[in-house]
Write a protein that holds these residues in place. Structure first.
Motif, PDB file in Angstrom:
ATOM      1  N   UNK A 115      -3.802  -0.015  -8.265  1.00 53.43           N
ATOM      2  CA  UNK A 115      -4.190  -0.104  -6.862  1.00 53.43           C
ATOM      3  C   UNK A 115      -3.097   0.470  -5.968  1.00 53.43           C
ATOM      4  N   UNK A 116      -3.488   1.366  -5.076  1.00 59.80           N
ATOM      5  CA  UNK A 116      -2.583   1.904  -4.073  1.00 59.80           C
ATOM      6  C   UNK A 116      -2.833   1.171  -2.763  1.00 59.80           C
ATOM      7  N   UNK A 158       0.634  -2.843 -11.506  1.00 56.29           N
ATOM      8  CA  UNK A 158      -0.783  -2.749 -11.147  1.00 56.29           C
ATOM      9  C   UNK A 158      -0.973  -2.370  -9.685  1.00 56.29           C
ATOM     10  N   UNK A 159       0.087  -2.507  -8.876  1.00 56.42           N
ATOM     11  CA  UNK A 159       0.004  -2.188  -7.456  1.00 56.42           C
ATOM     12  C   UNK A 159       1.225  -1.362  -7.029  1.00 56.42           C
ATOM     13  N   UNK A 160       0.960  -0.334  -6.239  1.00 51.14           N
ATOM     14  CA  UNK A 160       2.009   0.471  -5.638  1.00 51.14           C
ATOM     15  C   UNK A 160       1.670   0.658  -4.160  1.00 51.14           C
ATOM     16  N   UNK A 161       2.702   0.726  -3.338  1.00 52.33           N
ATOM     17  CA  UNK A 161       2.487   1.089  -1.938  1.00 52.33           C
ATOM     18  C   UNK A 161       2.305   2.591  -1.853  1.00 52.33           C
ATOM     19  N   UNK A 162       1.310   3.042  -1.132  1.00 51.33           N
ATOM     20  CA  UNK A 162       1.158   4.461  -0.814  1.00 51.33           C
ATOM     21  C   UNK A 162       0.773   4.505   0.650  1.00 51.33           C
ATOM     22  N   UNK A 197       9.154   8.138  -3.470  1.00 51.44           N
ATOM     23  CA  UNK A 197       9.163   9.431  -2.774  1.00 51.44           C
ATOM     24  C   UNK A 197       8.404   9.305  -1.468  1.00 51.44           C
ATOM     25  N   UNK A 198       8.758  10.144  -0.515  1.00 51.71           N
ATOM     26  CA  UNK A 198       7.901  10.346   0.646  1.00 51.71           C
ATOM     27  C   UNK A 198       7.534  11.818   0.688  1.00 51.71           C
ATOM     28  N   UNK A 199       6.229  12.101   0.691  1.00 52.89           N
ATOM     29  CA  UNK A 199       5.757  13.476   0.561  1.00 52.89           C
ATOM     30  C   UNK A 199       5.355  14.108   1.885  1.00 52.89           C
ATOM     31  N   UNK A 225       5.365   6.731  -1.557  1.00 56.97           N
ATOM     32  CA  UNK A 225       5.106   5.662  -2.518  1.00 56.97           C
ATOM     33  C   UNK A 225       6.333   4.785  -2.757  1.00 56.97           C
ATOM     34  N   UNK A 226       6.047   3.502  -2.980  1.00 58.64           N
ATOM     35  CA  UNK A 226       7.075   2.550  -3.386  1.00 58.64           C
ATOM     36  C   UNK A 226       6.480   1.576  -4.389  1.00 58.64           C
ATOM     37  N   UNK A 227       7.335   1.076  -5.269  1.00 63.21           N
ATOM     38  CA  UNK A 227       6.959   0.048  -6.227  1.00 63.21           C
ATOM     39  C   UNK A 227       7.656  -1.247  -5.848  1.00 63.21           C
TER      40      UNK A 227
END
Length: 332
Positions: free
Chosen positions: A38-39, A93-97, A124-126, A264-266
């Motif tokens: 899940x993002x 199971x979850x990452x920040x996007x 990373x920030x894209x 994204x961050x974990x």
């Protein structure tokens, strides 16, 4: 407002409880991922963070071999979503996007949050917005150092447009400090929208604006860029970075204060407990952004595709948080 925020966070907390109770348990590290990822987007559907997540989700799904779902948890300038994410299992199971900067640091300060920057492992920030220091094209200023010298020689005469509370407002103050320009030597004029601030410099009501570079492209012929607040020069603007200007003038550099940084961050706990899996996600994300066909598709959607990586992303977010805190007071 406080009651409303309490209700919203309570709803997110309930959702957390349900997800924890019903979410899949992952198998051994070698088998990860075995089920849906899940993002979490901390803003509503249709915005820049949401568009970034939904563009990336199918690519992650193809690379990782499991369904990738986008979850919107908006409210409180990102605070609701950050709260939701930190209460999710730190098992991959979850990452920040989402838009990480400046919203995460602001939420921590504004809501006395139960989480801190150390709870997040940035990947990373894209898609990163940067401010441009742009003067009206009819002014005589060719360099930022020349503009600052003029401000010292003629205190109170030069005017700069910004949006209140924006990174542009802080970036002009950082530049003034670096050039040792007194705080009252430049009139900083605030406008309630970026459009109004740009119209002011294009029409000559102010001498300079410090504002998002991407949004300033439509008036590029009416302004002259003197510098950009970014880690590297921007393709659409022939101007050096602010720190390059400072170095050329034998002055100390300043933190690179970017605008919205989407990426994204974990969970920090996930990185600590499963470093190999964290690195796998890092490499998966990097591989996706090296795909020329995918990057081209992002360009058609006006979505960024930069790779800063964990170290540089973390450094910028932490430095920005310190600057945001310093300028958050009423007398800043």
């Amino acid at each position: 407002m406080k009651n409303r925020m309490t209700q919203v966070i309570a709803g997110a907390t309930f959702a957390v409880g349900v997800a924890v109770a019903t979410g899949p348990a992952f198998a051994q590290d070698a088998d990860w991922p075995t089920s849906q990822i899940n993002l979490v987007v901390t803003f509503g559907p249709g915005g820049s963070a949401d568009r970034t997540a939904r563009a990336l989700a199918p690519e992650l799904q193809e690379e990782l071999g499991v369904p990738v779902n986008v979850i919107n948890q908006d409210g409180g300038g990102g605070h609701v979503g950050f709260t939701y994410f930190t209460n999710m299992p730190a098992d991959g199971s979850h990452f920040l996007l989402t838009s990480l900067n400046p919203y995460l640091a602001n939420a921590i300060q504004d809501f006395d949050a139960d989480y801190s920057l150390s709870d997040f492992a940035f990947i990373n920030t894209q898609w990163n917005d940067s401010d441009v220091f742009a003067v009206n094209a009819d002014t005589p200023y060719e360099t930022l150092s020349g503009f600052m010298e003029a401000a010292k020689e003629n205190p109170g005469e030069l005017r700069v447009s910004v949006v209140p509370g924006s990174t542009g407002e802080i970036n002009i103050k950082l530049a003034m400090e670096a050039f040792d320009v007194p705080s009252d030597a430049i009139n900083i004029v605030t406008y309630e929208s970026g459009g109004a601030a740009r119209t002011a410099v294009a029409g000559g009501q102010v001498d300079m604006t410090v504002i998002s570079a991407d949004g300033t492209i439509p008036i590029a012929e009416q302004v002259r860029p003197l510098a950009v607040a970014s880690t590297a020069p921007l393709p659409d603007w022939e101007a050096p970075t602010l720190n390059t200007v400072l170095q050329e003038n034998d002055l100390e550099t300043v933190p690179v204060l970017l605008g919205s940084m989407r990426g994204m961050a974990a969970h920090a706990e996930f990185k600590e407990d499963h470093p190999d899996l964290y690195e796998r996600m890092v490499e998966t994300y990097r591989t996706i952004l090296e795909d020329e066909e995918f990057v081209a598709s992002l360009e058609t959607q006006d979505i960024g595709a930069e790779w800063l990586g964990p170290e540089e992303t973390t450094k910028i977010i932490e430095e920005n948080a310190e600057v945001l805190e310093r300028f958050s007071g009423p007398d800043s």
